[in-house]
Motif scaffolding. Structure first.
Motif, PDB file in Angstrom:
ATOM      1  N   GLY A  49       0.814  -1.217   0.000  1.00 32.37           N
ATOM      2  CA  GLY A  49       0.000   0.000   0.000  1.00 32.37           C
ATOM      3  C   GLY A  49       0.841   1.257   0.000  1.00 32.37           C
ATOM      4  O   GLY A  49       0.540   2.229  -0.726  1.00 32.37           O
ATOM      5  N   ALA A  52       2.347   1.603  -3.474  1.00 29.44           N
ATOM      6  CA  ALA A  52       1.367   2.089  -4.446  1.00 29.44           C
ATOM      7  C   ALA A  52       1.099   3.580  -4.255  1.00 29.44           C
ATOM      8  O   ALA A  52       0.939   4.331  -5.234  1.00 29.44           O
ATOM      9  CB  ALA A  52       0.072   1.293  -4.310  1.00 29.44           C
ATOM     10  N   THR A  53       1.073   4.026  -3.012  1.00 29.18           N
ATOM     11  CA  THR A  53       0.869   5.460  -2.757  1.00 29.18           C
ATOM     12  C   THR A  53       2.038   6.283  -3.283  1.00 29.18           C
ATOM     13  O   THR A  53       1.847   7.349  -3.893  1.00 29.18           O
ATOM     14  CB  THR A  53       0.698   5.690  -1.248  1.00 29.18           C
ATOM     15  OG1 THR A  53      -0.396   4.885  -0.769  1.00 29.18           O
ATOM     16  CG2 THR A  53       0.415   7.153  -0.953  1.00 29.18           C
ATOM     17  N   ALA A  56       1.762   6.462  -6.970  1.00 30.24           N
ATOM     18  CA  ALA A  56       0.689   7.380  -7.361  1.00 30.24           C
ATOM     19  C   ALA A  56       1.161   8.831  -7.280  1.00 30.24           C
ATOM     20  O   ALA A  56       0.846   9.663  -8.153  1.00 30.24           O
ATOM     21  CB  ALA A  56      -0.534   7.152  -6.478  1.00 30.24           C
ATOM     22  N   PRO A  88      -5.061   4.982  -3.233  1.00 31.92           N
ATOM     23  CA  PRO A  88      -4.311   3.738  -3.006  1.00 31.92           C
ATOM     24  C   PRO A  88      -4.003   3.439  -1.538  1.00 31.92           C
ATOM     25  O   PRO A  88      -3.704   2.287  -1.203  1.00 31.92           O
ATOM     26  CB  PRO A  88      -3.020   3.976  -3.788  1.00 31.92           C
ATOM     27  CG  PRO A  88      -2.811   5.443  -3.711  1.00 31.92           C
ATOM     28  CD  PRO A  88      -4.171   6.060  -3.699  1.00 31.92           C
ATOM     29  N   LEU A  91      -5.355   0.418   0.538  1.00 29.35           N
ATOM     30  CA  LEU A  91      -4.896  -0.936   0.217  1.00 29.35           C
ATOM     31  C   LEU A  91      -4.012  -1.518   1.316  1.00 29.35           C
ATOM     32  O   LEU A  91      -3.755  -2.730   1.331  1.00 29.35           O
ATOM     33  CB  LEU A  91      -4.122  -0.926  -1.108  1.00 29.35           C
ATOM     34  CG  LEU A  91      -4.935  -0.556  -2.354  1.00 29.35           C
ATOM     35  CD1 LEU A  91      -4.041  -0.584  -3.582  1.00 29.35           C
ATOM     36  CD2 LEU A  91      -6.117  -1.507  -2.535  1.00 29.35           C
ATOM     37  N   ARG A  94      -6.245  -3.982   2.892  1.00 30.30           N
ATOM     38  CA  ARG A  94      -7.135  -4.616   1.907  1.00 30.30           C
ATOM     39  C   ARG A  94      -7.536  -6.042   2.298  1.00 30.30           C
ATOM     40  O   ARG A  94      -8.679  -6.450   2.069  1.00 30.30           O
ATOM     41  CB  ARG A  94      -6.477  -4.613   0.519  1.00 30.30           C
ATOM     42  CG  ARG A  94      -5.260  -5.501   0.381  1.00 30.30           C
ATOM     43  CD  ARG A  94      -4.608  -5.369  -0.982  1.00 30.30           C
ATOM     44  NE  ARG A  94      -3.526  -6.335  -1.178  1.00 30.30           N
ATOM     45  CZ  ARG A  94      -3.692  -7.518  -1.757  1.00 30.30           C
ATOM     46  NH1 ARG A  94      -4.885  -7.870  -2.193  1.00 30.30           N
ATOM     47  NH2 ARG A  94      -2.671  -8.342  -1.898  1.00 30.30           N
ATOM     48  N   VAL A 105     -11.646   2.957  -1.295  1.00 33.79           N
ATOM     49  CA  VAL A 105     -10.982   3.150  -2.589  1.00 33.79           C
ATOM     50  C   VAL A 105     -11.992   3.606  -3.641  1.00 33.79           C
ATOM     51  O   VAL A 105     -11.719   4.514  -4.442  1.00 33.79           O
ATOM     52  CB  VAL A 105     -10.267   1.864  -3.011  1.00 33.79           C
ATOM     53  CG1 VAL A 105      -9.761   1.977  -4.452  1.00 33.79           C
ATOM     54  CG2 VAL A 105      -9.100   1.573  -2.077  1.00 33.79           C
ATOM     55  N   LEU A 122      -2.526   4.977 -11.668  1.00 30.00           N
ATOM     56  CA  LEU A 122      -2.393   4.158 -10.464  1.00 30.00           C
ATOM     57  C   LEU A 122      -3.720   4.027  -9.731  1.00 30.00           C
ATOM     58  O   LEU A 122      -4.006   2.988  -9.115  1.00 30.00           O
ATOM     59  CB  LEU A 122      -1.339   4.768  -9.540  1.00 30.00           C
ATOM     60  CG  LEU A 122       0.086   4.190  -9.639  1.00 30.00           C
ATOM     61  CD1 LEU A 122       0.110   2.738  -9.215  1.00 30.00           C
ATOM     62  CD2 LEU A 122       0.659   4.352 -11.042  1.00 30.00           C
ATOM     63  N   SER A 123      -4.567   5.046  -9.812  1.00 35.38           N
ATOM     64  CA  SER A 123      -5.877   4.968  -9.161  1.00 35.38           C
ATOM     65  C   SER A 123      -6.732   3.869  -9.783  1.00 35.38           C
ATOM     66  O   SER A 123      -7.467   3.148  -9.090  1.00 35.38           O
ATOM     67  CB  SER A 123      -6.586   6.319  -9.284  1.00 35.38           C
ATOM     68  OG  SER A 123      -5.837   7.335  -8.645  1.00 35.38           O
ATOM     69  N   TRP A 125      -5.605   1.100 -11.168  1.00 37.61           N
ATOM     70  CA  TRP A 125      -5.118  -0.194 -10.682  1.00 37.61           C
ATOM     71  C   TRP A 125      -5.493  -0.414  -9.213  1.00 37.61           C
ATOM     72  O   TRP A 125      -5.755  -1.548  -8.798  1.00 37.61           O
ATOM     73  CB  TRP A 125      -3.605  -0.281 -10.852  1.00 37.61           C
ATOM     74  CG  TRP A 125      -3.196  -0.568 -12.268  1.00 37.61           C
ATOM     75  CD1 TRP A 125      -2.628   0.287 -13.157  1.00 37.61           C
ATOM     76  CD2 TRP A 125      -3.368  -1.810 -12.941  1.00 37.61           C
ATOM     77  NE1 TRP A 125      -2.423  -0.328 -14.376  1.00 37.61           N
ATOM     78  CE2 TRP A 125      -2.869  -1.644 -14.266  1.00 37.61           C
ATOM     79  CE3 TRP A 125      -3.893  -3.040 -12.605  1.00 37.61           C
ATOM     80  CZ2 TRP A 125      -2.880  -2.651 -15.213  1.00 37.61           C
ATOM     81  CZ3 TRP A 125      -3.893  -4.059 -13.553  1.00 37.61           C
ATOM     82  CH2 TRP A 125      -3.395  -3.853 -14.832  1.00 37.61           C
ATOM     83  N   ALA A 126      -5.497   0.628  -8.428  1.00 35.26           N
ATOM     84  CA  ALA A 126      -5.896   0.486  -7.022  1.00 35.26           C
ATOM     85  C   ALA A 126      -7.349   0.029  -6.913  1.00 35.26           C
ATOM     86  O   ALA A 126      -7.693  -0.814  -6.072  1.00 35.26           O
ATOM     87  CB  ALA A 126      -5.696   1.814  -6.287  1.00 35.26           C
TER      88      ALA A 126
END
Length: 447
Positions: A49, A52-53, A56, A88, A91, A94, A105, A122-123, A125-126
């Protein structure tokens, strides 16, 4: 008519049968709850997570650097950072809280779209990972299905709203280069619907597949555990069964020969001074009986110690042809013993022959030990049309009810039950005691 004794073995083992309804409930997809994530999986979610942030934020920086604001004029930089992190970051939880993470999300994704935040790669995919995780880790299957369908419907609704808003701002110059046979607006709508249908369809499908795989893995683990317990119970039952068999053999061998020796020793003591010749005969009989008992014990120990390949080299156990010797020893002990064989003798399986011998041996032992005032022992073997019958009776006082559940009777029950026979034990008309057992003859025996 003699009372019939149940031939159900005393140590019969029955594996508990699972209820069919309970099994079906356990196998139901909506009943099983997937266990929560392990500590290691939680740590992985935390790192994933955060990663991913960070990606992003990098995507937002690159999008602002290019100046390609496809969704429209963007909001302030602080708001862009807020929405970019809000999509993201959930997650991180999650798998621990899949429902809350998916809702967070989804709401943040729609908010970022409404506010025209330039970061959307990226949003997207999140959102995909959130829907997938809800399908793969949702505890309540009905709730997870409804929430996923609700999120997908909400996304398509938002797409329709966005298309209707953007349609008003479109001009013919925006489609000046269109050359296909499909009207440009319709082509854009169909493309958006198809792409989003595939996107959400794969998220839903992969989540469901992951959950089914986890459920099957859980079922395989449960089946392996049940098999392990079943094997342990079978091994334990085999050990108990072997102990019972050894105890039965020891009882049959030791009890009979010791009883005969005891009776002969008592007779020897009574006539030792008056009639030395009879006392000497009794002592000889005691010696022979002791030797036979030792031989029986050696044979039994040899069978127990022999391997599968050496089993054929051990002495064969006593069978129905040795019943005459039992009757003779009973006569030597002071009883008026008779043996009668009726019908044409037929070859019997070794196990049936041994069982018949052991039943007669135990019955004769009981006469010697428990029949008060018995002077007559009558043993009869009958070969009938479809069964072989063995009967042992005496004329002693029928006062052996206290021994009805003794080890000897239990052993007779077990032996008879093993071969599908029928056992009757009880007093007979006119006084005395009778033991009668019937064994079915093998198929194909002459009538």
């Amino acid at each position: 008519m003699l009372p019939r004794v149940s031939t159900e073995t005393a140590d019969e083992w029955r594996q508990p049968a699972e209820s069919t309804d309970a099994w079906r409930r356990a196998e139901s997809s909506d009943e099983w709850r997937r266990p929560g994530p392990t500590p290691e999986q939680r740590r992985l979610d935390l790192f994933a997570g955060l990663a991913a942030t960070a990606l992003a934020l990098l995507s937002l920086t690159l999008a602002r650097s290019t100046g390609a604001f496809l969704l429209g004029p963007p909001p302030s930089g602080v708001e862009q950072l807020f929405w970019t992190v809000a999509v993201p970051l959930p997650l991180i939880w999650r798998r621990r809280f899949p429902v809350a993470a998916t809702l967070a999300v989804s709401a943040a994704f729609i908010g970022s779209q409404v506010r025209a935040v330039p970061e959307w790669q990226l949003s997207t995919w999140a959102l995909f990972i959130a829907i997938y995780t809800l399908g793969a880790w949702g505890r309540d299957r009905r709730l997870s299905r409804r929430l996923r369908i609700g999120v997908i419907v909400a996304m398509f609704t938002w797409m329709g709203i966005a298309l209707s808003i953007n349609y008003r701002t479109l001009t013919t110059e925006d489609f000046a280069d269109a050359v296909g046979p499909v009207p440009p607006v319709l082509a854009a709508i169909v493309t958006g619907v198809l792409v989003n249908a595939l996107y959400f369809g794969f998220a839903y499908f992969f989540g469901e597949t992951a959950w089914v795989a986890a459920r099957r893995e859980h079922q395989l683990a449960e089946q392996a555990e049940r098999l392990r317990r079943s094997q342990a119970e079978v091994r334990e039952h085999a050990v108990v069964g072997e102990r019972v068999r050894i105890a039965r053999e020891l009882h049959d061998v030791v009890a009979h020969h010791v009883s005969v020796m005891g009776v002969q020793a008592a007779a020897c003591r009574r006539v030792f001074d008056k009639d030395p010749a009879k006392a000497r005969t009794a002592l000889v009989s005691i010696e022979e009986t002791a030797r036979q008992a030792v031989d029986e014990l050696r044979r039994m120990l040899g069978v127990l110690r022999a391997r599968d390949g050496d089993a054929e080299n051990t002495r064969q156990p006593a069978g129905i042809d040795r019943i005459a010797a039992l009757v003779d020893r009973a006569g030597e002990a002071g009883l008026r013993a008779t043996l009668g064989v009726y019908g044409d003798p037929q070859p019997l399986p070794e196990s049936v022959s041994q069982a018949a011998y052991r039943v007669v041996q135990e019955a004769v032992t009981n006469v010697l030990k428990h029949a008060t005032g018995a002077s007559l022992l009558d043993v009869r073997i009958r070969y009938l049309a479809q069964e072989m019958e063995v009967e042992v009776s005496d004329d002693g006082r029928a006062s052996r009810s206290a021994n009805a559940d003794g080890l000897g009777l239990i052993g007779m029950r077990e032996r008879v039950a093993t071969h599908g026979g029928e056992l009757e034990v009880g007093p007979r008309t006119g006084g005395g005691w009778r033991v009668r057992v019937r064994f079915p003859l093998p198929a194909g025996s002459p009538a």
